[in-house]
Design an enzyme around this catalytic site. Sequence first.
Site, PDB file in Angstrom:
ATOM      1  N   ALA A  90       0.901  -1.154   0.022  1.00 13.88           N
ATOM      2  CA  ALA A  90       0.224   0.093  -0.156  1.00 13.88           C
ATOM      3  C   ALA A  90       0.678   1.280   0.160  1.00 13.88           C
ATOM      4  O   ALA A  90       0.301   2.252   0.072  1.00 13.88           O
ATOM      5  CB  ALA A  90      -0.946   0.002   1.181  1.00 13.88           C
ATOM      6  N   ASN A 135       1.397  -4.064   8.094  1.00 13.96           N
ATOM      7  CA  ASN A 135       2.275  -4.667   7.122  1.00 13.96           C
ATOM      8  C   ASN A 135       3.191  -3.705   6.665  1.00 13.96           C
ATOM      9  O   ASN A 135       4.522  -3.825   6.542  1.00 13.96           O
ATOM     10  CB  ASN A 135       1.906  -5.695   5.933  1.00 13.96           C
ATOM     11  CG  ASN A 135       1.565  -7.068   6.559  1.00 13.96           C
ATOM     12  OD1 ASN A 135       2.011  -7.303   7.376  1.00 13.96           O
ATOM     13  ND2 ASN A 135       0.953  -7.896   5.769  1.00 13.96           N
ATOM     14  N   HIS A 190      -1.330   6.848   4.225  1.00 14.68           N
ATOM     15  CA  HIS A 190       0.015   6.864   4.640  1.00 14.68           C
ATOM     16  C   HIS A 190       1.075   7.722   4.497  1.00 14.68           C
ATOM     17  O   HIS A 190       1.102   8.371   3.317  1.00 14.68           O
ATOM     18  CB  HIS A 190       0.621   5.336   4.382  1.00 14.68           C
ATOM     19  CG  HIS A 190      -0.210   4.189   4.571  1.00 14.68           C
ATOM     20  ND1 HIS A 190      -0.307   3.480   5.514  1.00 14.68           N
ATOM     21  CD2 HIS A 190      -0.842   3.392   3.274  1.00 14.68           C
ATOM     22  CE1 HIS A 190      -1.154   2.276   5.354  1.00 14.68           C
ATOM     23  NE2 HIS A 190      -1.519   2.373   4.102  1.00 14.68           N
TER      24      HIS A 190
END
Length: 259
Positions: free
Chosen positions: A123, A181, A211
Amino acid sequence: MKIGIIGTGNIATHLLQNINQANAVDGEIIALFGRNEKVGKQLSERYGVEFYSDFQAFVHTPLDVVVEAATVEAAEMYMKEVLESKKDMILSSIGVFKDDEFLMEMKEIAQTNAQTISLPSGAIGGLDLLQSANSLGGLREVRITTRKSPQSLGLEAVKAEELLFDGSARKAIDRFPKNINVALLLSIAGIGADQTRVQIIADPAIEQNTHTIEASGDFGKMTMKIENHPMPGNPKTSYLAALSIIAALKNRGNALVVG
């Protein structure tokens, strides 16, 4: 290229749709392993792939690469046997490498058997930059702030923005093994799980997983923000995570490598 998948969830279904039906990769998924026989048989019939509930039978099929698209527990249980059977592996559940000894053991087995363990970018982005920045040990600080909806974190009761965690990547993966992760992957590419700093925020006002990566060192400074759509039907998984597995399969064996 003959591909096998460990897992029968959303990512496995996405790969089957785009590889066996849409021909997005120069190869075919020929084997699927999982514990849910009902779902496995449904996928087998729909996409023309052999389903196995016995791992020995699965791993001894003529596969070139195995994609783990299940859980940290599944990765830990089956990864060694995949590598020892001389098959490359693409790993989705990066959290299995929170144990440094396990990481070193898997690397040694892969090197001995001339195999490759691929860790898709999932991601996030910026991994190539961190590796370049740290090629001579000049990377000093790495921080990632992850902002997700309470639903994607399994915290439906949270009704206002809340800081859930502030600490190292190693501790973050212990607390949120299914959701973070990216922090461990970032630490593997950079300065390690104990030095990489992580903040996790539950935010009811957002629809996309976000993020923000910050890094500094001899190279200068970097700030990167990624806003991810979740997988359809699974808010805990980023859509980009599935796309990064397809990219890893498409890049496998390429004569030209970027990054």
